[in-house]
Write an enzyme that holds these catalytic residues in place. Sequence first.
Site, PDB file in Angstrom:
ATOM      1  CB  THR A   1      -0.947  -0.119   1.294  1.00 58.70           C
ATOM      2  OG1 THR A   1      -1.521  -1.313   1.273  1.00 58.70           O
ATOM      3  CG2 THR A   1      -1.741   1.317   1.352  1.00 58.70           C
TER       4      THR A   1
ATOM      5  CB  SER B   1      -8.175  -1.518  -3.571  1.00 53.63           C
ATOM      6  OG  SER B   1      -8.820  -1.349  -2.267  1.00 53.63           O
TER       7      SER B   1
ATOM      8  CD  GLU C   1      -4.270  -8.488   2.808  1.00 55.09           C
ATOM      9  OE1 GLU C   1      -4.282  -8.977   1.534  1.00 55.09           O
ATOM     10  OE2 GLU C   1      -3.154  -7.821   3.196  1.00 55.09           O
TER      11      GLU C   1
END
Lengths: 677, 677
Positions: free
Chosen positions: B143, B149, B427
Amino acid sequence: MTDGKYINEDLKRERENPPFDLEALAVAIYGKEMYPKLNKLQRLFAKNENLDLRHTWSCDNKTRYILACRIAEELAHLARKHNLLDDPELVGALQVMVGEEMFLLLHLTMFMCTLEAMCNEEQAKHWMPLARDFRILGTYAQTELSHGSNVSRLETEAVFDEETDEFVLNTPSLTARKWWVGGLAKSCTHCILMARLKIKGKDWGVHPFILQVRDLNDHKSLPGVTLLHIGQKIGYQGVDNGSLHLKNVRIPRKNLLMRFCEVDRDGTYRTTRSRKLLYSTLTFTRKQIIRSAGAHLSRSIVVAIRYSAVRRQFASPGDVDGAEQQVLNYSTTQRTLLPLLGMSIAFIQTGQWTDELYQAFKAEADRDVFDKLEEVHLVTSCLKAYMTLAAAEGIEQCRRACGGHGYLQASGVSLHLVSYLPQVTYEGDFVILSLQAGRLLLKVVGNRMAGNIPSGALTSSVRHLYTFDFDSVSEVAVVTKEDLLSFNWMIKAFEKRACVLVYMTAQRFSSLGGPSSASAFEAIKVDLTKMTVAHAQLLVVRNCLSSLEQLQREGQQPVQRVLECLFRSLALAWLDDHLAEFLTAKAADVESHTLIKETLADACAEARKTAVLVADSFGHSDNFLNSALGRYDGDVYRALFDSTKLDSLNQQDVSESYKLYIQYILHPERKTARPKL
Amino acid sequence: MTDGKYINEDLKRERENPPFDLEALAVAIYGKEMYPKLNKLQRLFAKNENLDLRHTWSCDNKTRYILACRIAEELAHLARKHNLLDDPELVGALQVMVGEEMFLLLHLTMFMCTLEAMCNEEQAKHWMPLARDFRILGTYAQTELSHGSNVSRLETEAVFDEETDEFVLNTPSLTARKWWVGGLAKSCTHCILMARLKIKGKDWGVHPFILQVRDLNDHKSLPGVTLLHIGQKIGYQGVDNGSLHLKNVRIPRKNLLMRFCEVDRDGTYRTTRSRKLLYSTLTFTRKQIIRSAGAHLSRSIVVAIRYSAVRRQFASPGDVDGAEQQVLNYSTTQRTLLPLLGMSIAFIQTGQWTDELYQAFKAEADRDVFDKLEEVHLVTSCLKAYMTLAAAEGIEQCRRACGGHGYLQASGVSLHLVSYLPQVTYEGDFVILSLQAGRLLLKVVGNRMAGNIPSGALTSSVRHLYTFDFDSVSEVAVVTKEDLLSFNWMIKAFEKRACVLVYMTAQRFSSLGGPSSASAFEAIKVDLTKMTVAHAQLLVVRNCLSSLEQLQREGQQPVQRVLECLFRSLALAWLDDHLAEFLTAKAADVESHTLIKETLADACAEARKTAVLVADSFGHSDNFLNSALGRYDGDVYRALFDSTKLDSLNQQDVSESYKLYIQYILHPERKTARPKL
């Protein structure tokens, strides 16, 4: 709102060509009376660097408490300088708007209101000026270690000693210790003590006393008084919740607050006024909580909407240049955030309506007229139960809508969440208040069945229960798109759902044995909670309609259009979430599910267009939002990066954790013997 | 569980004459294979005073991080001593059971699993032994500050320098900084770095590299590497989430993890194996989260149930002696807690089922066979999305069920809540994973319409979508009491609801333009999230039935009875909560609402009888529960009182807050001039 020059490009675009006047919307949200007052406070607080809350992003809990006292001092200073306490409406507003919790807010609300409600004239003349000028600092001590909602079981006792004309105070067991009392650990000098009044062996039940706990000069706790901090909480760290142990502490007889009863020199107990007035404090506190729910939620929704406009993620499948799109464009984000934006406004307005109801009750109660007691008790129980729950869940939705960063304290929203959570529990939690509200709704059924329609019933909040047409239950309403766009249809649907829940429960209750059967009441408790939600949502939807009607009358069409769309997204979201109840009530037909979802999606998409402008209209300052993500200028990543400079772990490259522990994981041989920890 | 002699009388009574064997239930909950292993760990951890977590009730965040490192050291010590890492199942279990979050858990899971999945043989030979023996401590850096995402948009780059045979690493902008990397701020020495691989100007997309960030000898950060702590969070304070800035950091070519591709000395890029294998890490992590959801929830539900058995509030109306009753006897409490107790067990078992599915997939994938990829991707996306959300909401329900004290850190539950919340987001959050799962469900519809039934489809988790009888949609099922008591009926109902949601969405999608239209996909996103919930609940209910069938086969009737009742309360609660979808699917009739609620209340009341015994069966130690309210001995008020002794505000009677600020509120005249703060 910010002094810098930078404004994020997306926010700039969102703010172009507003189709309505932002101040006109603010007036519609807060009301014509409140808006100028609030606006004054907002401006007073926005530029005040003593009210910058960014220390809450990084400091430890003890420091946070101490800095909350700094804010309290600033607030007392402002209150003295600007006479803020002269206007009771402002007191409620500043409580939310200061953005941090602290003992002084309990002084201003619980303590002063109880004094006002419970003192006789002489007592009021003595205590009120001291409290108003902060020459004493007070709080309200009721809850005990093992006694919360069931006030009648409190153990703390005040035994009258005829010889000395005093009450002798004791907390006679471990579980009798006062617990959770905000500000009592380290801050307050006085408290209202709720204790069992005992005279000559007779227990007169729980009564309010005023008790000094700390010296006014050096703040030391007084003899016989043991004050403790009850420990860390997951939020609300600005307040030092305290525990109080009393051992043979003596207070003069006149420290019993004597508005409702008197104890004479010889120990004669006499009731002087209706104890019904006692409800007014209880109701007052609930009313204040109801009034602030929308404002609390709006704080988080403003952050979530601005950040969702700034944050970009994934290109849309059809997009040629492949730029990531604003998260606010996702239909899933819209489904979450736009109803909550509508809810914030609807809750603020419903809070004002509740306030008016309360004021009308209070005015009568002061003349010992209690006709509105049941109505005000029902409305405040029902709305306190539902609105705090909905606001807490809404704040958590906002936090999640901020993605991973929503978990950082610098996001603000995470702090809003953990600070708001206790409101769901204190002053009557969802279940307890639902049962109270539910019982009152059942009582209405009883009235109607007995042909007894009390005066005022047909203009009260339960009017639908008196006028409900039972024949309508057998007809399934086939829902059309036009229905879903009509607020009048919506209110009929919410009324029908609420009525059917109440009448079905009443029927079940009666078939199980009714009021005389404990197991019958146990069996319907869950239904009572559902009735409460249905009633609360109906009250809110009704408030939405009156607000729109008023804007219509005033020719405020641009503002009306934007609110109509937001309120529609809220009402449709509730219809969607609770559809089974509407179907069971035959307020909608089973085939309408898709139509409802589509109409809801359209309303959200329409509301999205002006979402940033509506968020701006609340007038929340960056100080108040206290969020790296929700800043007016949208400079979120710079703000997150800057926030790391405050963090204590960043003061050195190699942390103590390495020296103390991690090196022995990497190099176990360095530790010749494992010392006992 | 405790060494003391005291046992609360109510708990003693709840534990009398168990109608089933507690260990047999534990075996049923955890499975025959897992139970002895778990039990071994539980016993190893229960008596270990280095794993006492009570410091988390009162310490500041920095201390909490440092003490989490102490726990990490103890864990490494135990792992070395008892060879805990030899059994991969134990690694997952200890992650939950240690009860605190810390960098070492990321080392054991994300870091080691990525190494295992991404290293070629030579690399594995070099790195794995170092990692297994804790000679390096690693984490996983993916990240970035503005990239979560959407992995394809990561900015960090690794440019191949042919001259020196190295990659040159840079985070080229503010938003490119790695952010949120657990353990990277102050603890780890290495990380897996996800970065864009660039060779001779060509961008090959995001690839995994291994990068050392701190010196192994003195733990100083290495040249070009800037590590920061990203700041405080509302929970998870045991982990030092880090930010990483890289400026021209050079690593040898062989630090690209080369299981799937190679870069030669001359910069030639070559794919060596299917990139599908990359999914296995992603799926692995999700599977681990799914596996732990039930255990996390069970930690809170055990506290809530024990405390509700100890806590008494209000006398029941019919009770003559007027004693307050156990809160666990309230039907409202039962409606909240018993389905959650069932959910804990059902989630643990569904986690095991998911694990088996994953292992079967993994075994094939290692041989480059990917037949099960879609199934495992669907199941893990869908269950990760739903179960984390349901567990988080369940933990919050448990916290609220503890009343006001649930807000104290000493309650444990409040700490469980804030520590669990990030699992809902990281996640892949609920929405993102729902969209992935939803797309796969729509694909099944496409398959069926095209008459294409893949091999294995009829035994897969989506078999109902292939066998669904469209004619059944027009028949409304009239629900009887017998239906609601039958698990076979329940599964049919959950299947029908799931099918109708999928087919209605597919129809709408296609009518709006289908896959080629971006707006069509946008329009159905909310439906995809509902499909995901329906599919997840179906999978869980199916697991409940297989568990009951197995107990039946094994003649374990006493255990079967208790689980059947709990699972029934869960399934009925879901039916009640989502009834509109069942009605729309005609899986139930509108008139069934009351029957469902009554059957649910009966199931909860029945399950209440053994609730404390079931809670005990989880085998959770007081260390693990870390709760003054959930202690085995029920000595809750003493424990709450004792907890105050740890608090820093209780070290002195008069707080600094008085000297610094409060005295100037009480005595403004003492402050001759207001100094600038």
